[in-house]
Enzyme design. Structure first.
Site, PDB file in Angstrom:
ATOM      1  CG  HIS A   1      -4.031  10.095   0.277  1.00  0.00           C
ATOM      2  ND1 HIS A   1      -2.836   9.600  -0.158  1.00  0.00           N
ATOM      3  CD2 HIS A   1      -4.417   9.893   1.684  1.00  0.00           C
ATOM      4  CE1 HIS A   1      -2.188   8.884   0.706  1.00  0.00           C
ATOM      5  NE2 HIS A   1      -3.500   9.334   1.458  1.00  0.00           N
TER       6      HIS A   1
ATOM      7  CE  LYS B   1      -3.465   4.817   0.489  1.00  0.00           C
ATOM      8  NZ  LYS B   1      -2.270   3.944   0.821  1.00  0.00           N
TER       9      LYS B   1
ATOM     10  CE1 TYR C   1       1.399   7.461   2.007  1.00  0.00           C
ATOM     11  CE2 TYR C   1       1.697   6.069   1.627  1.00  0.00           C
ATOM     12  CZ  TYR C   1       0.945   6.697   2.347  1.00  0.00           C
ATOM     13  OH  TYR C   1       0.048   6.421   2.637  1.00  0.00           O
TER      14      TYR C   1
ATOM     15  CG  ASP D   1      -2.086   1.223   1.352  1.00  0.00           C
ATOM     16  OD1 ASP D   1      -2.599   0.685   0.985  1.00  0.00           O
ATOM     17  OD2 ASP D   1      -1.650   2.022   1.667  1.00  0.00           O
TER      18      ASP D   1
END
Ligand code: NDP
Length: 279
Positions: free
Chosen positions: A112, A78, A53, A48
């Protein structure tokens, strides 16, 4: 330990998802390839990540280096908040994520956050339907959507997300959203399953008593609680021994009383901002 032990959760679009995976929030981009390679070696097959990120490239390098057949992996990424909008905007963000991952499809693509102040999530969701129709994402879902966001999304588009990925751990279980999701056939993915280490979850008597009774660690009890509650989880750790510990949760089962005692810990203790306020 192999991935064979990980149950799959049936989704409302006919596909399925491994119930236990590995998350990479706050995994340093420079270390991601090594950390994800460790996770894959241990047996994790569900990863994930997210554009925000900043580590999709590292995830992609670890996947490529692993030699694991693509169909044995389950990859989620996402769409970040500032990429919400019309079909062209969403498509460009999705293409960029695929390129960073080095993949020609993902298994699951998520909005998200709802970011209601932007008021673009319904439009974004219509673009997600097109992505799913193109088969470059197998399933589509949302993250951090509360019951009222889901209700509007479904009411205006008629398309029910496959999953809602929400903050969920013993101190913050979001019963209203979880109940609405269940009623709609939306699977719940629990992010922050260990409370991100921000609460003393591993010292609570309800957790430590079960750990002692089963000869396992408190973290394993909390992960097992999620699995028995039907949540999809992907705990994060930078440490190989903890990755192995978090994956080794199929050799014991909590009793109904132990599950109920941990469920009784709910206290609205969120670790993140309220989804109506995140922009
Ligand atoms: P987690 O609840 O998984 O907690 C991670 C923390 O727990 C880290 O500090 C880790 O430390 C520690 N930890 C992990 N395993 C153990 C263990 N066995 N014993 C003791 N401590 C342990 O938090 P995350 O926020 O990472 O949530 C998991 C995933 O959910 C994310 O990685 C991401 O994929 C997703 N997520 C999604 C969000 C969203 O908005 N959709 C928001 C946040 C997360 P260490 O690394 O040092 O081991």
């Amino acid at each position: 330990m192999t991935d064979q032990l990980v149950p799959r959760i049936q989704l409302n679009d006919g596909l399925s998802i491994p119930q236990l995976g590995f998350g990479v929030f706050k995994v340093d981009p420079g270390e991601t390839e090594r950390i994800v390679s460790d996770a894959l070696e241990i047996g994790y097959r569900h990863l994930d990540t997210a554009r925000i990120y900043g580590n999709e490239e590292g995830v992609g390098r670890a996947i490529a280096a692993s030699g694991i057949p693509r169909q044995e992996l389950y990859i989620t990424t996402k769409l970040w908040n500032d990429d919400q909008g019309d079909a062209a905007t969403v498509q460009a963000a999705f293409d960029a994520s695929l390129e960073r991952l080095g993949l020609d499809y993902v298994d699951l693509y998520l909005i998200h956050w709802p970011t209601p102040a932007r008021d673009r999530y319904v439009e974004t969701w219509r673009a997600f339907e097109q992505l799913r129709d193109s088969a470059r994402t197998r399933s589509i879902g949302v993250s951090n959507f509360l019951a009222h966001h889901l209700e509007r999304l479904i009411g205006e588009t008629g398309v029910v997300p496959a999953v809602d990925q929400i903050e969920l751990h013993p101190y913050h279980q979001q019963p209203e959203t979880a109940a609405f999701a269940e009623q709609q056939g939306i699977a719940i993915e629990a992010w922050g399953p260990l409370g991100q280490g921000k609460y003393p979850l591993f010292e609570i008597p309800e957790v430590t008593a079960a750990a002692t009774a089963h000869g396992v660690t408190p973290a394993q009890v909390v992960i097992r609680w999620h699995l028995q509650r039907g949540h999809i989880v992907f705990p994060k750790s930078n440490r190989r021994e903890r990755m192995a510990e978090n994956f080794d949760v199929f050799g014991f089962e909590l009793t109904n009383d132990e599950v109920a005692a941990i469920t009784g810990l709910e206290r609205e203790g969120r670790v993140s901002a309220h989804p109506d306020e995140v922009d």
